[in-house]
Design a protein around this motif. Structure first.
Motif, short mmCIF file in Angstrom:
data_model
loop_
_atom_site.label_atom_id
_atom_site.label_comp_id
_atom_site.label_asym_id
_atom_site.label_seq_id
_atom_site.Cartn_x
_atom_site.Cartn_y
_atom_site.Cartn_z
N LYS A 47 0.99 -1.10 -0.01
CA LYS A 47 0.07 -0.33 0.38
C LYS A 47 0.46 1.44 -0.26
O LYS A 47 0.48 2.00 -0.34
CB LYS A 47 -0.77 -0.15 1.11
CG LYS A 47 -2.05 0.93 1.02
CD LYS A 47 -3.05 1.19 2.13
CE LYS A 47 -3.90 2.44 2.23
NZ LYS A 47 -4.98 2.52 3.69
N TYR A 48 2.15 1.24 1.17
CA TYR A 48 2.83 2.04 1.45
C TYR A 48 3.79 2.20 -0.52
O TYR A 48 3.44 3.77 -1.33
CB TYR A 48 4.21 2.04 2.10
CG TYR A 48 4.40 3.53 2.84
CD1 TYR A 48 3.55 4.41 3.06
CD2 TYR A 48 5.60 3.39 2.28
CE1 TYR A 48 4.23 5.82 3.91
CE2 TYR A 48 6.57 4.86 2.74
CZ TYR A 48 5.83 6.00 3.38
OH TYR A 48 6.03 6.50 3.49
N GLU A 62 -14.41 7.28 3.80
CA GLU A 62 -14.90 8.34 5.53
C GLU A 62 -15.40 9.25 4.97
O GLU A 62 -15.25 10.88 5.73
CB GLU A 62 -12.91 8.76 5.31
CG GLU A 62 -11.71 7.93 5.85
CD GLU A 62 -10.52 8.87 5.84
OE1 GLU A 62 -10.69 8.79 6.60
OE2 GLU A 62 -9.73 8.09 5.25
N THR A 90 -14.39 4.17 11.61
CA THR A 90 -13.01 4.65 12.92
C THR A 90 -12.10 5.86 12.00
O THR A 90 -11.38 6.39 12.40
CB THR A 90 -12.29 3.86 12.65
OG1 THR A 90 -12.73 2.91 11.63
CG2 THR A 90 -12.28 1.87 13.07
N SER A 91 -12.56 6.38 11.31
CA SER A 91 -12.06 7.75 10.74
C SER A 91 -12.20 8.86 11.81
O SER A 91 -11.52 10.32 11.54
CB SER A 91 -12.48 8.02 9.25
OG SER A 91 -14.54 8.89 9.07
N GLY A 130 -7.43 8.40 11.29
CA GLY A 130 -8.36 8.53 10.36
C GLY A 130 -8.60 7.44 9.86
O GLY A 130 -8.20 6.31 10.92
N SER A 177 -6.82 6.02 7.59
CA SER A 177 -5.76 5.15 6.99
C SER A 177 -4.52 6.02 7.58
O SER A 177 -3.41 7.58 6.94
CB SER A 177 -5.60 5.59 5.29
OG SER A 177 -4.66 5.15 4.33
N LEU A 178 -3.32 5.30 7.93
CA LEU A 178 -2.05 5.70 7.97
C LEU A 178 -1.39 6.29 7.19
O LEU A 178 -0.96 7.39 7.25
CB LEU A 178 -1.65 4.50 9.22
CG LEU A 178 0.25 5.11 9.76
CD1 LEU A 178 -0.31 5.82 10.45
CD2 LEU A 178 0.38 3.86 10.23
N VAL A 179 -1.23 5.22 6.21
CA VAL A 179 -0.39 5.40 4.83
C VAL A 179 -0.62 6.66 4.55
O VAL A 179 0.16 8.10 4.53
CB VAL A 179 -0.31 4.14 4.30
CG1 VAL A 179 -0.09 4.81 2.96
CG2 VAL A 179 0.25 3.30 4.20
N THR A 180 -1.85 6.50 4.20
CA THR A 180 -2.15 8.46 3.60
C THR A 180 -2.36 9.48 4.45
O THR A 180 -1.50 10.61 3.98
CB THR A 180 -3.43 8.32 2.63
OG1 THR A 180 -4.51 8.34 3.71
CG2 THR A 180 -4.04 7.78 1.71
N LEU A 204 0.55 9.71 7.26
CA LEU A 204 1.59 9.84 7.14
C LEU A 204 2.61 10.49 5.42
O LEU A 204 3.65 11.79 5.76
CB LEU A 204 2.12 8.91 7.21
CG LEU A 204 3.72 8.73 7.50
CD1 LEU A 204 4.37 9.22 8.68
CD2 LEU A 204 3.99 7.64 7.78
N LEU A 205 2.07 9.80 4.75
CA LEU A 205 2.27 11.21 3.42
C LEU A 205 1.81 12.30 3.65
O LEU A 205 2.95 13.18 2.57
CB LEU A 205 1.58 10.31 2.36
CG LEU A 205 2.38 8.62 1.59
CD1 LEU A 205 1.64 7.61 0.97
CD2 LEU A 205 3.92 9.10 1.67
N GLY A 206 0.74 12.51 3.76
CA GLY A 206 -0.41 14.22 3.86
C GLY A 206 1.10 14.34 4.85
O GLY A 206 1.47 16.41 4.68
N LEU A 241 3.84 13.88 5.39
CA LEU A 241 5.40 14.62 5.21
C LEU A 241 5.26 15.47 3.89
O LEU A 241 6.81 16.15 3.63
CB LEU A 241 6.25 13.64 4.53
CG LEU A 241 6.79 11.97 5.37
CD1 LEU A 241 6.78 10.19 4.98
CD2 LEU A 241 7.39 12.76 6.48
#
Lengths: 544, 295
Positions: A196-197, A238, A267-268, B71, B73-76, B78-80, B82
């Protein structure tokens, strides 16, 4: 005030008082009646429309578990193994080898501007006899621009050398989800969080918005409409302002071909904020856009080995899966939305997750008694007879993932669940026998949207290799058709408004080329969809 | 490219005390700009006077720190973060109560703008053993303990049999343990010293000390590793640039957080004067180590 009467070869109404008819009358976007032409003329002057005279009319299909993300991904090339219909109604042919995938993407690569990334989706290597895609394969597409090929399960991806180099991934990188070959070199296959990352990194963080903007929801609506769907869920969102704006704009158009029900991702935000937000969104509802659903995700997926299973766990000994919202946190979230009167859809793939979902609803009902809540377990793939009995007692609905039987049934039989539990997975017959309100679904884009195919899965329970997975859980065609119309509408609290062809309901129809009750059950998936009618407006599907 | 930002993950089960720890961090940041990614602002105890800008899913504090809600998604998220124009000295993620914090820390390995610092798992001394035997969540608790580089054994005042609990934890995890009440642990031990190598926090507790080592000649690798490893559970952090005798022309970055030791190559040695290593740990242990060696 015009009244249109459509004649048809047969109308299957889902109304037991008058299950079949030859004509249906429509006025002001609603159903005036279904019966003979003579009977319908009693309403006054009618315009007879015979364009469906050789077609079969059903209530418009209701897809109770899909994602508008399906429309998002069609912005990128599809490279899956199975044929799939694009929003334009074209058949994207399945690619039957890694070489075919590479060749298709080499051609696509030449059309892209310099300096951009290449993304593709739907890749499924499980049918290639064990051969996995490697770095050398993806590098044949490009060694200049980042290339990421997302697998059909959306949890795994293959990347090329520029992607790995940018992240500094080498043989010494010790990160979960970076697949390495026998010699210890990264193969370019990335799993779970790493996948995903890297996909988001390659595509740019703005991709999240692109995947659920106004254009994406249009594409989603078109794909759904081509399959005869008139009402579809976007079952986990979301709902940021940009998305809501796009949804409002799209559904405000007369040409938008479906009714859309987004489910708010619980959960958002913290529950108190979420309840307030959803209450504000409900005020924006229109004829084609309905905010009222909430989604809680408890576990992962069975094929991703992340479902939460009760003893004895995975057949191949894989450790138990992971919680997203665990047993200790679900009450806080569920109760807030339950008290506020919302309907909560709980994602539970494994049977331990279903147990947690059932018990959480039980506690919520004890804390705040509420009739006709219709909280729904989504997927509930491993639910057994006992769990269905508890669901019945508590008024919980089930939306079962029938498409899984075909797409992953062989893997469930051999590896994840083992024969016995695989044969009773997605137990439609048990649900019906127990009296649990039943819907069946596709979870697009995980599998393609197509309620007739989903019904075919529930009726025939055939895997991709041709194995019959659980004779005893097969259901009759008539029950399967109910599950994709009135049954699904019930799980969305829309059954008084749509889901059958009955006086006063919305004039939402699926127009079929053939009679699903007359074709052999194994041909159910092959019945053609001419198009749909939504609120009396005719939407013809483009011919492939 | 500017220097990568240290990235710390705080894991632990619901109610273990992660939020208490974060509150201490935000209240005691003292000039270091932390970006803290949390699940729920509501649980944070942010003094109204500290809030500079409240922007929906972010809160900017007057002391330069920023809180973001993760929220969906941790991935988005975190990217936001950065992509934001501000520079942060340290990024801290609060893992959800059921997440595997080690998997989250992997993101820093994949992201060149981040450097993986530590996985800190907060443990509720009164609850953890019962949690660990729960049919549905026991495996999640044990995975978290195994993922920890450093354990914070919190609420020791509520533990019934502390010696037995310590023994049990030692079996579940090889990470050194800091014992605490109300999440009160020296923040330098968790998040390291600032870039200048100085503690930003006043009045370190008595038992805790930082020691600075310098060597003018190349250092024997085995000697240094032995020094770090022979004090397991006691040297809690170490960071420095070392010229090893077996690679005298390379700059090796030594980074230890709890049980995890990373040695990475950062290019040619150049004309830097000598090796330098700062260690943080418990005073009695550090006191017994050689202050300076000239091999």
């Amino acid at each position: 005030m015009t009244t249109t009467v459509y004649s048809a070869r047969r109308i299957i109404t889902m109304n037991p008082n008058r299950p079949f008819a030859s004509h249906v009358a429509v006025r002001d976007g609603r159903i005036l009646g279904a019966g003979s032409l003579e009977e319908l003329k009693g309403w006054g002057k009618v315009d007879l429309d015979t364009r469906f005279a050789d077609k079969v009319i059903l209530p418009g299909f209701v897809e109770g578990h899909s994602h508008a993300f399906e429309g998002g991904v069609w912005k990128f090339p599809y490279v899956g193994y199975f044929d799939r219909t694009s929003p334009e109604g074209k058949c994207a042919a399945g690619l039957k080898s890694i070489d075919e995938v590479v060749a298709a993407l080499q051609a696509h690569e030449k059309t892209l501007p310099k300096g951009t990334s290449l993304l593709a989706w739907g890749f499924d290597p499980i049918y290639f006899g064990g051969r996995r895609m490697g770095l050398a394969d993806v590098d044949r597409i490009s060694t200049e621009r980042p290339v990421v090929i997302v697998h059909s399960n959306f949890h795994v991806a293959n990347a090329n050398t520029p992607v790995l180099a940018k992240a500094g991934i080498t043989r010494t990188t010790n990160v979960h989800g970076i697949v390495k070959d026998a010699a210890g070199e990264p193969t370019g296959e990335l799993q779970e969080m790493a996948a995903k990352y890297m996909a988001y990194r390659a595509a740019g963080v703005e991709i999240a918005a692109v995947l659920s903007d106004e254009q994406a929801v249009w594409r989603f609506a078109r794909v759904a409409q081509l399959a005869g769907v008139t009402t579809a869920t976007d079952l986990h969102n979301e709902l940021p302002e940009s998305t809501v704006e796009g949804y409002l704009k799209a559904t405000g158009s007369d040409d938008f071909p479906i009714r859309l029900l987004p489910a708010f991702a619980a959960t958002s935000v913290p529950p108190t904020d979420g309840v307030a937000r959803l209450q504000a969104l409900v005020k924006k509802n229109n004829d084609k856009l309905r905010f009222q659903l909430v989604k809680i995700v408890t576990d992962g997926s069975i094929q991703g080995l992340s479902a939460r299973m009760r003893w004895p766990g995975y057949y191949d000994g894989t450790p138990n899966g992971v919680w997203n919202v665990g047993p200790d946190d679900i009450d806080r979230i569920l109760l807030a939305y339950h008290r506020a009167g919302f309907q909560v859809h709980i994602h539970t793939n494994g049977d331990e997750a279903s147990e947690v979902g059932i018990e959480a609803v039980e506690r919520a009902l004890a804390a705040a008694p509420r009739w006709d809540h219709r909280h729904t377990l989504q997927h509930a793939q491993m639910a057994d007879a006992g769990q269905f009995r508890r669901m019945k007692a508590l008024g919980i609905c089930a939306n079962l993932f029938a498409n899984h039987l075909y797409y992953w049934g062989d893997i469930h039989y051999a590896r994840t669940l083992g024969p016995e539990r695989a044969e009773r997975m997605d137990a439609c017959a048990t649900a019906l026998a127990t009296g649990v309100p039943l819907a069946i679904h596709c979870d697009a884009p995980v599998t393609p949207i197509g309620p007739l195919f989903t019904a075919w899965c529930a009726v025939n329970r055939l895997t991709a290799s041709g194995r019959t997975l659980g004779e005893a859980e097969k259901i009759p065609v008539a029950d399967a058709l109910r599950a994709i119309t009135l049954g699904a509408a019930y799980t969305l609290k829309l059954d008084e408004e749509l889901g059958s062809i009955d006086v006063g309901k919305r004039a939402d129809f699926a127009i079929l080329d053939d009679d699903p009750l007359s074709v052999p059950p194994e041909k159910l998936k092959d019945v053609g969809v001419w198009g749909t009618v939504l609120g009396g407006k005719v939407f013809e599907a483009p011919k492939a | 490219m500017s220097e990568p930002i240290p990235f710390t993950v705080i894991g632990g089960f619901l109610g273990a005390g992660k939020t208490t720890l974060l509150n201490r961090l935000l209240g005691g940041a003292e000039g270091r700009r932390f970006a803290v990614l949390v699940n729920d602002f509501g649980a944070l105890d942010i003094d109204g006077g500290l809030v500079a800008v409240h922007g929906g899913d972010t809160i900017a504090l007057a002391n330069g720190c920023l809180c973001c809600t993760i929220g969906d998604s941790l991935v988005t998220t975190l990217l936001g973060l950065l992509e934001r124009p501000e520079r942060f000295d340290h990024i801290v993620v609060e893992a959800s109560g059921v997440a595997d914090p080690g998997r989250i820390a992997d993101l820093a390995v994949l992201e060149p703008r981040l450097s993986r610092d530590g996985v800190i798992v907060v443990v509720d001394a009164a609850e953890v053993r019962a949690r660990a035997t729960d049919r549905r969540t026991g495996d999640t608790v044990l995975r978290q303990l195994k993922a920890a580089d450093l354990l914070v054994l919190n609420k020791i005042d509520l533990a019934e049999e502390l010696p037995a609990l310590r023994d049990w934890l030692g079996v579940q995890s090889t990470a050194p343990t800091l014992e605490a009440r109300h999440g009160d642990v020296p923040l330098d031990l968790l998040f390291g010293l600032d870039r200048a190598g100085a503690s930003g926090h006043s009045s370190p507790v008595d038992a805790f000390a930082s020691w600075s080592y310098q060597w003018s000649e190349p250092v024997e690798r085995a000697d240094l590793l032995a020094m770090l490893r022979e004090a397991p559970g006691e040297v809690l952090r170490a960071k420095g640039i070392v010229r090893f005798a077996d690679t005298p022309d390379r700059r090796s970055v030594v980074h230890l957080v709890g049980r995890r030791l990373d040695i990475s190559d950062e290019g040619p040695w150049g004309d830097t004067a000598g090796s330098r290593l700062v260690m943080l740990g418990l005073r009695p242990v550090l006191g017994s180590l050689p202050r300076e060696t000239t091999t």
